[in-house]
Design an enzyme around this catalytic site. Structure first.
Site, PDB file in Angstrom:
ATOM      1  N   CYS A 145      10.719  62.643   1.952  1.00  0.00           N
ATOM      2  CA  CYS A 145      12.046  62.219   1.530  1.00  0.00           C
ATOM      3  C   CYS A 145      13.061  62.501   2.635  1.00  0.00           C
ATOM      4  O   CYS A 145      14.056  61.810   2.776  1.00  0.00           O
ATOM      5  CB  CYS A 145      12.445  62.924   0.237  1.00  0.00           C
ATOM      6  SG  CYS A 145      11.577  62.254  -1.194  1.00  0.00           S
TER       7      CYS A 145
ATOM      8  N   CYS B 206       1.746  41.521  -2.111  1.00  0.00           N
ATOM      9  CA  CYS B 206       2.868  41.618  -3.045  1.00  0.00           C
ATOM     10  C   CYS B 206       4.124  41.108  -2.360  1.00  0.00           C
ATOM     11  O   CYS B 206       4.027  40.329  -1.412  1.00  0.00           O
ATOM     12  CB  CYS B 206       3.017  43.045  -3.583  1.00  0.00           C
ATOM     13  SG  CYS B 206       3.611  44.209  -2.357  1.00  0.00           S
TER      14      CYS B 206
END
Ligand SMILES: [Zn+2]
Length: 400
Positions: free
Chosen positions: A206, A358
């Site tokens: 993160c 995708c």
């Protein structure tokens, strides 16, 4: 999986000796619980007897700890060894500006005591390791994994499976979150989903990739909810399901997870019978082969076009939703939305290489890893998805 209120579905290992009578003040405090038939006075006593360990009081652990304390879980164990930094405050809502520079456990305890003084807080100011994990976890009914790294995630999963306890899993990255309950005694474990961790160079933290401030609030709250349901033995938990949350499109999806009979931890012939060295397992010294294998997990659009153009037989599996398929798709691809993939793997030919597709290459990476875990050895993901395919290969393709 439906969980009934009977004892066999409760993770409580042994009745606690702690007093569970509710004081007049507690009866007022929990009034909104007591009027729910699914909780009631008995359920509230069960929560008071409950012991939940929260691994990491950061982004996920913050909302989880706040809600579990407020809900009246009798004993909360907190594992953390970090100090509060300014960069934590954007999402780690347990900690305030005045706590910067102080240990997270002290900061968490001060806040949680104010939220609910009836909760017994147990501090484990330590890095969870193979040496201490079984000892620490064995004192709890439910373990809530709020960690942000693969070694701890596998360690918590393995320790929970060895101890027969449920592992309430959550993870977040940028705008995406996941949650599940891994309980090897009742369903799949984390290794049934991801047998091997990705090499560290492909795992941005993160700190590197960023995370939207509200996202851990949503995922951590889901984890707290699951912990409460597990303690109560009420409702349908995330055992056997992976919840996927896409914050940018505000969409929850779920994948059915099945127990992998070949799982090295909870399968029919387990090879992992004790905790291992998770830093090494997660490739802080990765082998050349594991790096090569993970790099080969993706194929770039032009390389895929060349392979297809050369007449190579490749199964193109589009894992987007039907409405996305309507907008555009690569000719020759078949539509199998990600959530339905586990139930439809039998439709794929194991002898021909699979490339998952995708929109931008994120869901397809999950699909490729999932397929590899199901024995599709060379399964790959189209890097950048149809969006990049439109940029680099087929400019006439519709975009969205
Ligand atoms: Zn397993």
């Amino acid at each position: 999986m439906a969980v009934s209120k009977s004892d066999k579905n409760s993770p409580h290992s042994a009745p606690s000796a702690a007093p569970t009578d509710l004081s007049a003040e507690e009866l007022q405090r929990y009034a909104r619980h007591l009027i729910l038939p699914e909780v009631g006075v008995e359920g509230q006593r069960t929560l008071k007897r409950g012991r939940v360990l929260i691994v990491g009081v950061g982004g996920l652990g913050s909302p989880a700890a706040l809600y579990l304390a407020a809900a009246g879980i009798g004993t909360l164990g907190l594992v953390d060894f970090d100090v509060v930094e300014y960069s934590n405050l954007q999402r780690q809502v347990l900690h305030g500006t005045s706590a910067v520079g102080k240990p997270k456990l002290a900061s968490a305890a001060a806040r949680l005591r104010d939220v609910n003084p009836h909760v017994a807080l147990i501090h484990h100011e330590a890095h969870l390791t193979s040496e201490n994990a079984l000892d620490i976890l064995s004192g709890y009914d439910v373990v809530l994994d709020g960690s942000d790294n693969f070694p701890t995630r596998y360690l918590v999963n393995d320790a929970c499976a060895l101890l027969g306890k449920p592992d309430v899993y959550g993870s977040i990255f940028r705008f995406d979150g996941q949650a599940s309950v891994f309980w090897a005694a009742r369903g799949p474990c984390y290794r049934c989903l991801y047998r091997e961790p990705p090499p560290p160079e492909l795992v941005p933290s993160c700190a590197e990739g960023g995370v939207l401030g509200v996202l851990p609030g949503i995922v951590g709250s889901v984890q707290a909810l699951e912990a409460i349901k597990l303690l109560l033995g009420e409702g349908e938990t995330l055992v056997g399901r992976l919840l996927l949350f896409d914050a940018m499109r505000l969409r929850f999806r779920e994948m059915t997870l099945e127990k992998d009979p070949g799982c090295p931890l909870c399968g029919s012939h387990p090879t992992i019978r004790t905790l291992i060295d998770y830093e090494a397992f997660c490739g802080l010294a990765p082998t050349a082969a594991s790096v090569a294998a993970e790099h080969e997990l993706e194929v770039r659009p032009r390389a895929l076009r060349e392979e297809v153009g050369a007449g190579k037989r490749i199964q193109l599996v589009d894992v987007r939703e039907p409405f996305e398929w309507e907008i555009c798709h690569i000719p020759g691809s078949v539509l199998i939305p990600l959530a339905t993939l586990p139930g439809r793997v039998a439709e794929l030919d194991r002898s021909a290489p699979v490339v998952a597709i995708c929109h931008t290459g994120v869901r397809s990476l999950d699909a490729a890893r999932f397929l590899r875990s199901r024995g599709f050895v060379g399964a790959r993901s189209l890097h950048g998805g149809v969006a990049r395919w439109a940029d680099e290969v087929d400019p006439s393709m519709a975009r969205y």
